[in-house]
Scaffold this motif. Sequence first.
Motif, short mmCIF file in Angstrom:
data_model
loop_
_atom_site.label_atom_id
_atom_site.label_comp_id
_atom_site.label_asym_id
_atom_site.label_seq_id
_atom_site.Cartn_x
_atom_site.Cartn_y
_atom_site.Cartn_z
N ASN A 23 0.71 -0.88 -0.02
CA ASN A 23 0.08 -0.33 0.32
C ASN A 23 1.05 1.56 -0.24
O ASN A 23 0.79 1.93 -0.82
N GLU A 24 1.89 0.94 0.84
CA GLU A 24 2.65 2.12 0.98
C GLU A 24 3.58 2.72 -0.52
O GLU A 24 3.84 3.75 -0.50
N HIS A 43 2.13 1.52 -3.29
CA HIS A 43 1.24 1.95 -4.52
C HIS A 43 0.92 3.73 -4.28
O HIS A 43 1.02 4.54 -5.31
N LYS A 44 1.15 4.31 -2.64
CA LYS A 44 1.00 6.16 -3.08
C LYS A 44 2.14 6.86 -3.39
O LYS A 44 2.11 7.48 -3.68
N GLN A 45 3.79 6.09 -3.01
CA GLN A 45 4.40 6.75 -3.19
C GLN A 45 4.45 6.53 -5.11
O GLN A 45 4.73 7.82 -5.32
N ARG A 88 2.01 7.03 -7.07
CA ARG A 88 0.97 7.50 -7.08
C ARG A 88 1.46 8.84 -7.27
O ARG A 88 1.62 9.52 -7.34
N LYS A 89 2.04 9.52 -5.99
CA LYS A 89 3.35 10.84 -5.86
C LYS A 89 4.00 10.49 -6.59
O LYS A 89 3.89 12.43 -7.30
#
Length: 267
Positions: free
Chosen positions: A32-33, A35-37, A39-40
């Motif tokens: 999840n982390e 994936h967030k990175q 997207r960022k």
Amino acid sequence: MEIFDLFGENIIIEQQNEKNKQLRSEKQQIKNELHKQKRKKIKQQKYELIQTLETQEQKNEYVHSFKGLRNQKRENGIKSLQSPFKIIIDCGFEENMSDKEQRSLARQISELYTENRKIDGPLKIYVTNIYPILHKYLEQYHYKQWSLISDERLFTEIEELQLANIVYLSPDSEEELLEIKEDEIYVIGGLVDKVIIKNATLNRSRQLGVRSAKLPIGQYIKKNYKKCLNVSTAALMITGWLKYKDWSKAFDSVVPQKFKDQEAEMQ
């Protein structure tokens, strides 16, 4: 002494199961982390690209292109619910899959939903027989917000499908599916089996008393054990046929390159 050993063994197994559960949770948090990175990072790249554009008009056009794509996906999601062409993902194979394979099934359903929203003529999708473990994995993709029909019941128990002309797709069926018809609804078995289970979907169709047929891909993939497409690819073969009215072109447009590479090696 034997009783003590028995209880001791049970405690060790419980501790190991708890460790495995915690490890899976930690792995999911890492994913999840990441994936967030990702997207960022993509957002940052878009921002940096906008800064390289010289005029405000160019910048506005670039931003509108992304908004237009998002709007198109949203519109296609709504359009899919009104589509005359329907497919069912039958998730009634829980006992045949490991935990890892069930997670893979959730991912494949998510991939199918994503790809279906990109198509001008999207399919109406029913995901049925959703059991608790699969629900948990689908929740990671926020599937309750998707523009499709999800149901815990078997598709034969859903009223709007009970009088439908159902065709269960199975690589083990003797009948080949020659064309996609508007008055037929196609069922894809929600089964991920790393070691292929012979006749699993065929037996399922017989159990439910519905007709079975196979996608005509034997002429493209020669080895029997490679004739089982995953959930998303099988569904996209249907959209490919609707676009080209030709199974060969449908195959070339949606089947992963690795299948084509394997075929080329055999020739």
